[in-house]
Design a protein around this motif. Structure first.
Motif, PDB file in Angstrom:
ATOM      1  N   GLN A 286       0.881  -1.203  -0.076  1.00  0.00           N
ATOM      2  CA  GLN A 286      -0.163   0.099   0.003  1.00  0.00           C
ATOM      3  C   GLN A 286       0.809   1.092   0.076  1.00  0.00           C
ATOM      4  N   SER A 287       2.230   1.193   0.234  1.00  0.00           N
ATOM      5  CA  SER A 287       3.007   2.285   0.361  1.00  0.00           C
ATOM      6  C   SER A 287       4.337   2.011  -0.012  1.00  0.00           C
ATOM      7  N   ARG A 288       5.225   3.087   0.419  1.00  0.00           N
ATOM      8  CA  ARG A 288       6.776   2.816   0.039  1.00  0.00           C
ATOM      9  C   ARG A 288       7.450   2.236   1.282  1.00  0.00           C
ATOM     10  N   GLY A 289       6.721   1.923   2.401  1.00  0.00           N
ATOM     11  CA  GLY A 289       7.027   1.319   3.753  1.00  0.00           C
ATOM     12  C   GLY A 289       7.613   2.082   4.685  1.00  0.00           C
ATOM     13  N   ASP A 290       7.450   3.555   4.346  1.00  0.00           N
ATOM     14  CA  ASP A 290       8.016   4.422   5.378  1.00  0.00           C
ATOM     15  C   ASP A 290       7.194   4.339   6.801  1.00  0.00           C
ATOM     16  N   GLN A 291       5.879   3.823   6.806  1.00  0.00           N
ATOM     17  CA  GLN A 291       5.372   3.822   8.146  1.00  0.00           C
ATOM     18  C   GLN A 291       5.781   2.616   8.878  1.00  0.00           C
ATOM     19  N   ILE A 292       6.177   1.605   8.047  1.00  0.00           N
ATOM     20  CA  ILE A 292       6.819   0.345   8.848  1.00  0.00           C
ATOM     21  C   ILE A 292       8.104   0.938   9.598  1.00  0.00           C
ATOM     22  N   LEU A 293       8.962   1.638   8.976  1.00  0.00           N
ATOM     23  CA  LEU A 293      10.089   2.168   9.466  1.00  0.00           C
ATOM     24  C   LEU A 293       9.767   2.992  10.603  1.00  0.00           C
ATOM     25  N   ASN A 294       8.946   3.734  10.492  1.00  0.00           N
ATOM     26  CA  ASN A 294       8.839   4.699  11.394  1.00  0.00           C
ATOM     27  C   ASN A 294       7.987   3.881  12.715  1.00  0.00           C
ATOM     28  N   GLY A 295       7.250   3.048  12.659  1.00  0.00           N
ATOM     29  CA  GLY A 295       6.819   2.285  13.459  1.00  0.00           C
ATOM     30  C   GLY A 295       7.835   1.342  14.536  1.00  0.00           C
ATOM     31  N   THR A 296       8.702   0.937  13.399  1.00  0.00           N
ATOM     32  CA  THR A 296       9.693   0.138  14.057  1.00  0.00           C
ATOM     33  C   THR A 296      10.676   1.045  14.924  1.00  0.00           C
ATOM     34  N   SER A 297      11.078   2.162  14.595  1.00  0.00           N
ATOM     35  CA  SER A 297      11.664   3.231  15.408  1.00  0.00           C
ATOM     36  C   SER A 297      11.008   3.365  16.741  1.00  0.00           C
ATOM     37  N   PHE A 298       9.790   3.684  16.779  1.00  0.00           N
ATOM     38  CA  PHE A 298       9.247   3.985  17.872  1.00  0.00           C
ATOM     39  C   PHE A 298       9.050   2.888  18.806  1.00  0.00           C
ATOM     40  N   LYS A 299       8.742   1.401  18.289  1.00  0.00           N
ATOM     41  CA  LYS A 299       8.762   0.433  18.942  1.00  0.00           C
ATOM     42  C   LYS A 299      10.121   0.047  19.767  1.00  0.00           C
ATOM     43  N   GLU A 300      11.229   0.453  18.903  1.00  0.00           N
ATOM     44  CA  GLU A 300      12.499   0.096  19.413  1.00  0.00           C
ATOM     45  C   GLU A 300      12.906   1.047  20.789  1.00  0.00           C
ATOM     46  N   LYS A 301      12.314   2.351  20.685  1.00  0.00           N
ATOM     47  CA  LYS A 301      12.611   3.456  21.438  1.00  0.00           C
ATOM     48  C   LYS A 301      11.669   3.240  22.822  1.00  0.00           C
ATOM     49  N   GLY A 302      10.921   2.160  22.771  1.00  0.00           N
ATOM     50  CA  GLY A 302       9.728   2.157  23.890  1.00  0.00           C
ATOM     51  C   GLY A 302       8.661   2.930  23.900  1.00  0.00           C
ATOM     52  N   PHE A 303       8.233   3.387  22.650  1.00  0.00           N
ATOM     53  CA  PHE A 303       7.105   4.311  22.630  1.00  0.00           C
ATOM     54  C   PHE A 303       5.790   3.800  22.350  1.00  0.00           C
ATOM     55  N   ALA A 304       5.781   2.645  21.675  1.00  0.00           N
ATOM     56  CA  ALA A 304       4.637   1.918  21.032  1.00  0.00           C
ATOM     57  C   ALA A 304       5.080   0.370  20.855  1.00  0.00           C
ATOM     58  N   LEU A 305       3.725  -0.241  20.634  1.00  0.00           N
ATOM     59  CA  LEU A 305       3.747  -1.695  20.247  1.00  0.00           C
ATOM     60  C   LEU A 305       3.502  -1.694  18.624  1.00  0.00           C
ATOM     61  N   MET A 306       3.986  -2.266  17.859  1.00  0.00           N
ATOM     62  CA  MET A 306       3.606  -2.507  16.471  1.00  0.00           C
ATOM     63  C   MET A 306       3.025  -3.655  15.964  1.00  0.00           C
ATOM     64  N   LEU A 307       2.044  -3.578  15.314  1.00  0.00           N
ATOM     65  CA  LEU A 307       1.223  -4.703  14.740  1.00  0.00           C
ATOM     66  C   LEU A 307       0.942  -4.484  13.365  1.00  0.00           C
ATOM     67  N   GLU A 308       1.925  -5.679  12.476  1.00  0.00           N
ATOM     68  CA  GLU A 308       1.596  -5.683  10.974  1.00  0.00           C
ATOM     69  C   GLU A 308       0.102  -5.901  10.575  1.00  0.00           C
ATOM     70  N   GLU A 309      -0.236  -5.251   9.479  1.00  0.00           N
ATOM     71  CA  GLU A 309      -1.678  -5.304   9.211  1.00  0.00           C
ATOM     72  C   GLU A 309      -1.712  -6.870   8.478  1.00  0.00           C
ATOM     73  N   GLU A 310      -0.842  -7.434   7.877  1.00  0.00           N
ATOM     74  CA  GLU A 310      -0.871  -8.623   7.709  1.00  0.00           C
ATOM     75  C   GLU A 310      -1.314  -9.636   8.893  1.00  0.00           C
ATOM     76  N   ASP A 311      -0.913  -9.354   9.835  1.00  0.00           N
ATOM     77  CA  ASP A 311      -1.143 -10.084  11.314  1.00  0.00           C
ATOM     78  C   ASP A 311      -2.463  -9.746  12.174  1.00  0.00           C
ATOM     79  N   LEU A 312      -3.069  -8.643  11.443  1.00  0.00           N
ATOM     80  CA  LEU A 312      -4.021  -7.958  12.315  1.00  0.00           C
ATOM     81  C   LEU A 312      -5.558  -8.768  12.068  1.00  0.00           C
ATOM     82  N   THR A 313      -5.819  -9.468  13.393  1.00  0.00           N
ATOM     83  CA  THR A 313      -7.254 -10.033  13.336  1.00  0.00           C
ATOM     84  C   THR A 313      -7.915  -9.601  14.800  1.00  0.00           C
ATOM     85  N   ALA A 314      -9.005  -9.908  14.845  1.00  0.00           N
ATOM     86  CA  ALA A 314      -9.766  -9.502  16.158  1.00  0.00           C
ATOM     87  C   ALA A 314      -8.879  -9.770  17.414  1.00  0.00           C
ATOM     88  N   LYS A 315      -8.221 -11.029  17.454  1.00  0.00           N
ATOM     89  CA  LYS A 315      -7.679 -11.606  18.477  1.00  0.00           C
ATOM     90  C   LYS A 315      -6.236 -10.963  18.870  1.00  0.00           C
TER      91      LYS A 315
END
Length: 356
Positions: A286-315
């Motif tokens: 859907q994109s050039r992958g910039d949001q994945i890089l942004n999310g990974t950076s924030f996750k590594e710095k302890g600001f967020a959790l990241m969930l890939e859309e391919e893994d997104l389910t109700a559970k």
């Protein structure tokens, strides 16, 4: 003495406009004449006209990284956009241009360069978009949100400053937020923001999970234009909006957790507000992958959790939210320690160097 004049540009998504609005709101306090150049029908037109800034719509093509017949058509649109922008700039005679990127900014920057008008650019993501890749050669100065982005631009004219945050977002009222939502003050509020255009998969998964999520949370769902589900309008502990303008600061003040895309401007705003987040970035398809890089950076710095859309389910969504809630204090502590710079002040100082 003629008034100092600045032209802003940038569009295609709200993320290319909200940092410009943060700067515009500060400039209103001084003696700058402010104008905006954007596309004729983009979301930037709606957002800028809402704050009563003179708006000039120009022809704009879409910049694609792949072969498509539309690229040929869009070359003519970009050329027409350069002509349109040059005409506007000759009339306005601004001291400088400030660009947030997006495909509409390219004709404006090319036109400004041909008229020898200084150009400031801000790049929000860890890797530059195509518009800023093209525009960098014409820029007088380049600002970036992420340290990692500096490597993609000429070092001599690039500075890392973070993202300009709208000051009004920092002054929201919990009381007003609760009153607007008609929510209680005891159960945590989970806010979902899929971006100005919404996020189909996120919207669907959140709605699929409502019975479980509303047991623990009161939910604010900003689902994007045209994405309101009328069947859920009277659903208990769940409020949906297409997009929120004036009340956003109050809603965020009342919020404990956020689900968001990985757009840089949004996640830097949530960082400034110390709001732990689940980042669900756009996929590489859907994109050039910039949001994945942004999310990974924030996750590594302890600001967020990241969930890939391919893994997104109700559970997986419910589990990730529960994990975030259980460790909320730790995320807030990391956010408070972050070296979130005063990007708005840096940009204002730079703009004021161009006073006549």
């Amino acid at each position: 003495m003629s008034k100092n004049s600045i032209v802003f540009t940038g569009g295609g998504s709200a993320g290319h406009v909200t940092p410009n609005i943060a700067i515009i709101n500060e400039l209103h306090k001084s003696d700058w004449e402010i104008n905006y150049i954007g596309s004729k029908k983009g979301i930037e037109k709606e957002l800028i006209e809402k704050i009563h800034i003179p708006y000039y719509g120009i022809a704009s093509g879409k910049l694609r990284r792949y072969l498509d017949f539309e690229n040929i058509v869009d070359l003519f649109r970009v050329a027409k956009g350069c002509f349109d922008a040059r005409k506007v700039l000759k009339k306005l005679k601004p001291n400088l241009i400030f660009s947030k990127g997006g495909f509409v900014s390219v004709p404006v920057i090319i036109a400004a360069s041909s008229l020898k008008i200084p150009i400031l650019i801000h790049e929000s993501d860890m890797t530059p978009g195509l518009a800023n890749k093209i525009s960098q050669r014409f820029a007088t100065k380049i600002f970036t949100s992420f340290e990692e982005a500096k490597n993609y631009f000429p070092k001599s004219k690039t500075k890392v400053i973070g993202s300009p945050i709208r000051k009004e977002l920092l002054n929201g009222s919990v009381e007003k937020g609760l009153a607007y939502l008609k929510f209680n003050r005891y159960d945590p509020i989970l806010t979902i923001m899929g971006g100005s255009l919404g996020a189909k998969k996120i919207n669907e998964t959140v709605r699929e999970s409502l019975d479980e999520l509303t047991k623990k949370f009161q939910i604010v769902h900003m689902c994007g234009k045209g994405n309101i589900d009328d069947k859920l309008q009277n659903y208990s502990r769940y409020k949906q909006f297409e997009y929120v303008h004036d009340e956003l600061a109050d809603l965020l003040a009342a919020t404990q957790l956020i689900i968001t895309r990985g757009g840089s401007n949004a996640i830097f705003e949530f960082l400034a507000l110390n709001k732990p987040m689940v980042i669900i970035p756009l996929t590489k398809n859907q994109s050039r992958g910039d949001q994945i890089l942004n999310g990974t950076s924030f996750k590594e710095k302890g600001f967020a959790l990241m969930l890939e859309e391919e893994d997104l389910t109700a559970k997986t969504l419910q589990n990730t939210i529960e994990d975030l809630q259980a460790n909320r204090a730790r995320f807030i502590e990391s956010m408070k320690k972050s070296n979130q710079g005063n990007a708005l002040e840096v940009i204002m100082n730079e703009i004021n160097k161009f006073r006549r």
